[in-house]
Design a protein around this motif. Structure first.
Motif, PDB file in Angstrom:
ATOM      1  N   ALA A 175       0.835  -1.195   0.000  1.00  0.00           N
ATOM      2  CA  ALA A 175       0.000   0.000   0.000  1.00  0.00           C
ATOM      3  C   ALA A 175       0.865   1.237   0.000  1.00  0.00           C
ATOM      4  N   SER A 176       0.276   2.327  -0.436  1.00  0.00           N
ATOM      5  CA  SER A 176       0.943   3.615  -0.411  1.00  0.00           C
ATOM      6  C   SER A 176       0.025   4.651   0.208  1.00  0.00           C
ATOM      7  N   PHE A 177       0.616   5.755   0.647  1.00  0.00           N
ATOM      8  CA  PHE A 177      -0.150   6.787   1.344  1.00  0.00           C
ATOM      9  C   PHE A 177       0.404   8.143   0.936  1.00  0.00           C
ATOM     10  N   ASN A 178      -0.463   8.976   0.363  1.00  0.00           N
ATOM     11  CA  ASN A 178      -0.081  10.324  -0.015  1.00  0.00           C
ATOM     12  C   ASN A 178      -0.908  11.294   0.823  1.00  0.00           C
ATOM     13  N   GLU A 179      -0.290  11.819   1.890  1.00  0.00           N
ATOM     14  CA  GLU A 179      -1.067  12.651   2.815  1.00  0.00           C
ATOM     15  C   GLU A 179      -1.457  13.984   2.195  1.00  0.00           C
ATOM     16  N   LYS A 180      -0.672  14.456   1.216  1.00  0.00           N
ATOM     17  CA  LYS A 180      -1.021  15.730   0.570  1.00  0.00           C
ATOM     18  C   LYS A 180      -2.298  15.596  -0.238  1.00  0.00           C
ATOM     19  N   LYS A 181      -2.436  14.471  -0.911  1.00  0.00           N
ATOM     20  CA  LYS A 181      -3.651  14.230  -1.699  1.00  0.00           C
ATOM     21  C   LYS A 181      -4.749  13.602  -0.856  1.00  0.00           C
ATOM     22  N   GLN A 182      -4.440  13.289   0.390  1.00  0.00           N
ATOM     23  CA  GLN A 182      -5.410  12.646   1.298  1.00  0.00           C
ATOM     24  C   GLN A 182      -5.922  11.346   0.686  1.00  0.00           C
ATOM     25  N   GLN A 183      -5.002  10.570   0.161  1.00  0.00           N
ATOM     26  CA  GLN A 183      -5.357   9.320  -0.508  1.00  0.00           C
ATOM     27  C   GLN A 183      -4.418   8.189  -0.098  1.00  0.00           C
ATOM     28  N   SER A 184      -4.967   6.989  -0.130  1.00  0.00           N
ATOM     29  CA  SER A 184      -4.157   5.796   0.038  1.00  0.00           C
ATOM     30  C   SER A 184      -4.601   4.773  -0.995  1.00  0.00           C
ATOM     31  N   SER A 185      -3.670   3.936  -1.428  1.00  0.00           N
ATOM     32  CA  SER A 185      -3.990   2.889  -2.392  1.00  0.00           C
ATOM     33  C   SER A 185      -3.452   1.555  -1.907  1.00  0.00           C
ATOM     34  N   LEU A 186      -4.225   0.508  -2.117  1.00  0.00           N
ATOM     35  CA  LEU A 186      -3.832  -0.858  -1.770  1.00  0.00           C
ATOM     36  C   LEU A 186      -3.583  -1.611  -3.054  1.00  0.00           C
ATOM     37  N   TYR A 187      -2.424  -2.264  -3.162  1.00  0.00           N
ATOM     38  CA  TYR A 187      -2.035  -2.987  -4.372  1.00  0.00           C
ATOM     39  C   TYR A 187      -2.011  -4.480  -4.084  1.00  0.00           C
ATOM     40  N   LEU A 188      -2.784  -5.220  -4.856  1.00  0.00           N
ATOM     41  CA  LEU A 188      -2.793  -6.668  -4.731  1.00  0.00           C
ATOM     42  C   LEU A 188      -2.167  -7.248  -5.991  1.00  0.00           C
ATOM     43  N   THR A 189      -1.047  -7.939  -5.822  1.00  0.00           N
ATOM     44  CA  THR A 189      -0.281  -8.455  -6.949  1.00  0.00           C
ATOM     45  C   THR A 189      -0.455  -9.955  -7.053  1.00  0.00           C
ATOM     46  N   ALA A 190      -0.606 -10.425  -8.290  1.00  0.00           N
ATOM     47  CA  ALA A 190      -0.740 -11.875  -8.540  1.00  0.00           C
ATOM     48  C   ALA A 190      -1.769 -12.475  -7.590  1.00  0.00           C
ATOM     49  N   SER A 191      -2.999 -11.994  -7.698  1.00  0.00           N
ATOM     50  CA  SER A 191      -4.038 -12.334  -6.730  1.00  0.00           C
ATOM     51  C   SER A 191      -4.257 -13.840  -6.599  1.00  0.00           C
ATOM     52  N   GLN A 192      -4.626 -14.211  -5.387  1.00  0.00           N
ATOM     53  CA  GLN A 192      -4.926 -15.605  -5.061  1.00  0.00           C
ATOM     54  C   GLN A 192      -6.393 -15.705  -4.647  1.00  0.00           C
ATOM     55  N   LEU A 193      -6.921 -16.917  -4.673  1.00  0.00           N
ATOM     56  CA  LEU A 193      -8.319 -17.119  -4.270  1.00  0.00           C
ATOM     57  C   LEU A 193      -8.565 -16.589  -2.864  1.00  0.00           C
ATOM     58  N   SER A 194      -7.559 -16.706  -2.002  1.00  0.00           N
ATOM     59  CA  SER A 194      -7.697 -16.293  -0.608  1.00  0.00           C
ATOM     60  C   SER A 194      -7.811 -14.781  -0.446  1.00  0.00           C
ATOM     61  N   TYR A 195      -7.548 -14.032  -1.509  1.00  0.00           N
ATOM     62  CA  TYR A 195      -7.663 -12.573  -1.422  1.00  0.00           C
ATOM     63  C   TYR A 195      -9.119 -12.095  -1.485  1.00  0.00           C
ATOM     64  N   SER A 196     -10.028 -12.978  -1.842  1.00  0.00           N
ATOM     65  CA  SER A 196     -11.439 -12.587  -1.947  1.00  0.00           C
ATOM     66  C   SER A 196     -11.954 -12.082  -0.606  1.00  0.00           C
ATOM     67  N   GLY A 197     -12.762 -11.052  -0.658  1.00  0.00           N
ATOM     68  CA  GLY A 197     -13.322 -10.467   0.549  1.00  0.00           C
ATOM     69  C   GLY A 197     -13.629  -9.004   0.305  1.00  0.00           C
ATOM     70  N   THR A 198     -13.978  -8.322   1.366  1.00  0.00           N
ATOM     71  CA  THR A 198     -14.226  -6.885   1.277  1.00  0.00           C
ATOM     72  C   THR A 198     -13.094  -6.157   1.967  1.00  0.00           C
ATOM     73  N   TYR A 199     -12.542  -5.163   1.293  1.00  0.00           N
ATOM     74  CA  TYR A 199     -11.412  -4.404   1.817  1.00  0.00           C
ATOM     75  C   TYR A 199     -11.893  -3.034   2.281  1.00  0.00           C
ATOM     76  N   PHE A 200     -11.429  -2.655   3.461  1.00  0.00           N
ATOM     77  CA  PHE A 200     -11.781  -1.355   4.028  1.00  0.00           C
ATOM     78  C   PHE A 200     -10.519  -0.591   4.395  1.00  0.00           C
ATOM     79  N   CYS A 201     -10.523   0.697   4.102  1.00  0.00           N
ATOM     80  CA  CYS A 201      -9.520   1.562   4.704  1.00  0.00           C
ATOM     81  C   CYS A 201     -10.135   2.147   5.970  1.00  0.00           C
ATOM     82  N   GLY A 202      -9.303   2.504   6.920  1.00  0.00           N
ATOM     83  CA  GLY A 202      -9.783   3.071   8.169  1.00  0.00           C
ATOM     84  C   GLY A 202      -8.815   4.132   8.641  1.00  0.00           C
ATOM     85  N   THR A 203      -9.362   5.109   9.353  1.00  0.00           N
ATOM     86  CA  THR A 203      -8.509   6.181   9.839  1.00  0.00           C
ATOM     87  C   THR A 203      -9.111   6.845  11.065  1.00  0.00           C
TER      88      THR A 203
END
Lengths: 110, 112
Positions: free
Chosen positions: A62-90
Motif C-alpha cells: 500500500a501507499s499513502f499520499n497525505e497531501k492528496k489525502q489518498q491511500s492505495s492498496l495494491y494486490l499483486t498476482a491475486s490468489q483465491l484467498s484474497y477474496s473479501g471486502t477491503y476497508f480503509c480506516g482512519t
C-alpha cells in the motif's frame, strides 16, 4: 466524512493485479487497511503513516499520499484467498474517533 | 488470551424490547468502539470510548446508549429495539485511536 473507496467492486482471475483506492475529504495522518471475509470480522492488513511510506505484506502492499489525502492498496498476482471486502480506516485527527471507508468487494476466480 | 469477546453471538428481539450487547477485551487497550454493519454495507461507528470513564457519539448514535464499565468492558444498550436496528454489531479495541483496531466476532441482531 466517511472516506470513499473505489472501485466499489472488482472481479479478478487468479494471478491478476488490482488496485483499491481510498480518498478522504479530511486530512489523513495515518491509514489502516483491513480485509473482511464473508461472515467474519475485519482483520488488520497494514498501517500507513505520514511520509508517503509504502508498506508491504507478502504480495499486498500500500501507499499513502497525505497531501492528496489518498491511500492505495495494491494486490499483486491475486490468489483465491484474497477474496473479501477491503476497508480503509482512519482516526479523525486528535479525536480517537475511528471511521472506515465505504468498502471494496473483491472476488478472485479460479 | 481471548482478545475481544462479544456476547451474545445471535439475538432475536421483538420491536420495543430492550437488550444489552456485551464486549470485553483482555489486551489492556485504552480505547473501545461499537460499529454496526448492515448487509453489503460498510462499518458505521455508533459510539466509542477513548479511555475508561469517557464515551462519545459516533456517526449513528440514535437509539443506542453505552457504558464503559471499566477498562475491559464496553456495553451497548438498545432501549427500545426497532427493525431498522437489525444488523451485525462489532466491538473493537485499540491501544489508542491511531492504532490497529482488533475486532470481536460480532453479534447478529434481528429485530422483528
Amino acid at each position: 466524512q466517511q472516506p470513499v473507496q473505489s472501485p466499489q467492486a472488482v472481479i479478478l482471475r487468479e494471478g491478476e493485479d488490482a488496485v483499491i483506492n481510498c480518498s478522504s475529504s479530511k486530512a489523513l495522518y495515518s491509514v489502516h487497511w483491513y480485509r473482511q471475509k464473508h461472515g467474519e470480522a475485519p482483520v488488520f492488513l497494514m498501517i500507513l503513516l505520514k511520509g508517503g511510506e509504502q508498506k508491504g505484506h507478502e504480495k499486498i502492499s500500500a501507499s499513502f499520499n497525505e497531501k492528496k489525502q489518498q491511500s492505495s492498496l495494491y494486490l499483486t498476482a491475486s490468489q483465491l484467498s484474497y477474496s473479501g471486502t477491503y476497508f480503509c480506516g482512519t482516526e479523525v485527527s486528535g479525536t480517537y474517533k475511528y471511521i472506515f471507508g465505504t468498502g471494496t468487494r473483491l472476488k478472485v476466480l479460479a | 488470551n481471548a482478545g475481544v469477546t462479544q456476547t451474545p453471538k445471535f439475538q432475536v428481539l421483538k420491536t420495543g424490547q430492550s437488550m444489552t450487547l456485551q464486549c470485553a477485551q483482555d489486551m489492556n487497550h485504552n480505547s473501545m468502539y461499537w460499529y454496526r454493519q448492515d448487509p453489503g454495507m460498510g462499518l458505521r461507528l455508533i459510539y466509542y470510548s477513548a479511555s475508561e470513564g469517557t464515551t462519545d457519539k459516533g456517526e449513528v448514535p440514535n437509539g443506542y446508549n453505552v457504558s464503559r464499565l471499566n477498562k475491559r468492558e464496553f456495553s451497548l444498550r438498545l432501549e427500545s429495539a426497532a427493525p431498522s436496528q437489525t444488523s451485525v454489531y462489532f466491538c473493537a479495541a485499540t491501544w489508542t485511536g491511531k492504532e490497529t483496531q482488533y475486532f470481536g466476532p460480532g453479534t447478529r441482531l434481528l429485530v422483528l
